[in-house]
Design a protein around this motif. Sequence first.
Motif, short mmCIF file in Angstrom:
data_model
loop_
_atom_site.label_atom_id
_atom_site.label_comp_id
_atom_site.label_asym_id
_atom_site.label_seq_id
_atom_site.Cartn_x
_atom_site.Cartn_y
_atom_site.Cartn_z
N ASP A 82 -38.27 16.26 -3.72
CA ASP A 82 -37.52 16.79 -2.59
C ASP A 82 -37.26 15.72 -1.54
N VAL A 83 -38.27 14.92 -1.25
CA VAL A 83 -38.12 13.85 -0.27
C VAL A 83 -37.18 12.76 -0.80
N SER B 45 -34.82 13.03 -3.03
CA SER B 45 -33.43 13.49 -3.16
C SER B 45 -32.66 13.34 -1.85
N THR B 46 -33.34 13.40 -0.72
CA THR B 46 -32.69 13.22 0.57
C THR B 46 -32.14 11.80 0.72
N TYR B 47 -32.84 10.82 0.16
CA TYR B 47 -32.47 9.42 0.34
C TYR B 47 -31.87 8.80 -0.91
N ARG B 48 -31.61 9.60 -1.92
CA ARG B 48 -31.04 9.09 -3.17
C ARG B 48 -29.65 8.49 -2.91
N LYS C 175 -28.99 5.94 -1.08
CA LYS C 175 -28.97 5.16 0.16
C LYS C 175 -29.86 3.94 -0.03
N TYR D 197 -34.26 2.34 1.94
CA TYR D 197 -35.29 3.34 2.20
C TYR D 197 -36.31 3.30 1.08
N GLN E 224 -39.15 7.14 8.62
CA GLN E 224 -38.11 8.16 8.65
C GLN E 224 -38.69 9.55 8.44
N GLU E 225 -39.67 9.67 7.55
CA GLU E 225 -40.33 10.94 7.28
C GLU E 225 -41.79 10.69 6.98
N GLU F 63 -45.01 18.35 7.49
CA GLU F 63 -44.37 17.19 8.12
C GLU F 63 -45.10 16.85 9.41
#
Length: 140
Positions: A31-32, A34-37, A39, A42, A70-71, A86
């Motif tokens: 899940d984490v 996939s947010t930055y895939r 890019k 990162y 970032q997270e 988080e």
Amino acid sequence: MKFVMLLCFLLVVQYIFTFIQVRYYRKSMNDVVSTYRGKKGYYLFSGTERRKFRPGAIAMIVVDSSYIIQECHVVNGFSVLSKFKEMSKYKGQHIGIVLNDLQEFKTNRNYRRLPAINTALSKAAENALLSISTKNISML
């Protein structure tokens, strides 16, 4: 004979719980990610702290190439029912500052009593700092 059966049952239950926990970890990590895939710049790092008789912790942090978090997600506890949460207080901070804060917390307290979350975060942040600096040096 009953004792042996009980031990076998406990081993099977432990295996099932471990399997569930690993599946949850992979799902959370995906899940984490996939947010930055797609890019660039990162990176995902994780740190773990296992304890024998006290709760352990797992920390996942996403860091950009300028060492900014970032997270930050942390799971803490004994049970497979523990979920990643988080930690927004570290979001947007430089890894060096976070490591410094964790180190100051460590020196002010007894190391054995240091919370597992802090140790896991410290391991993840150290991995991030070393890995990104190595990549930046090799690009020169």
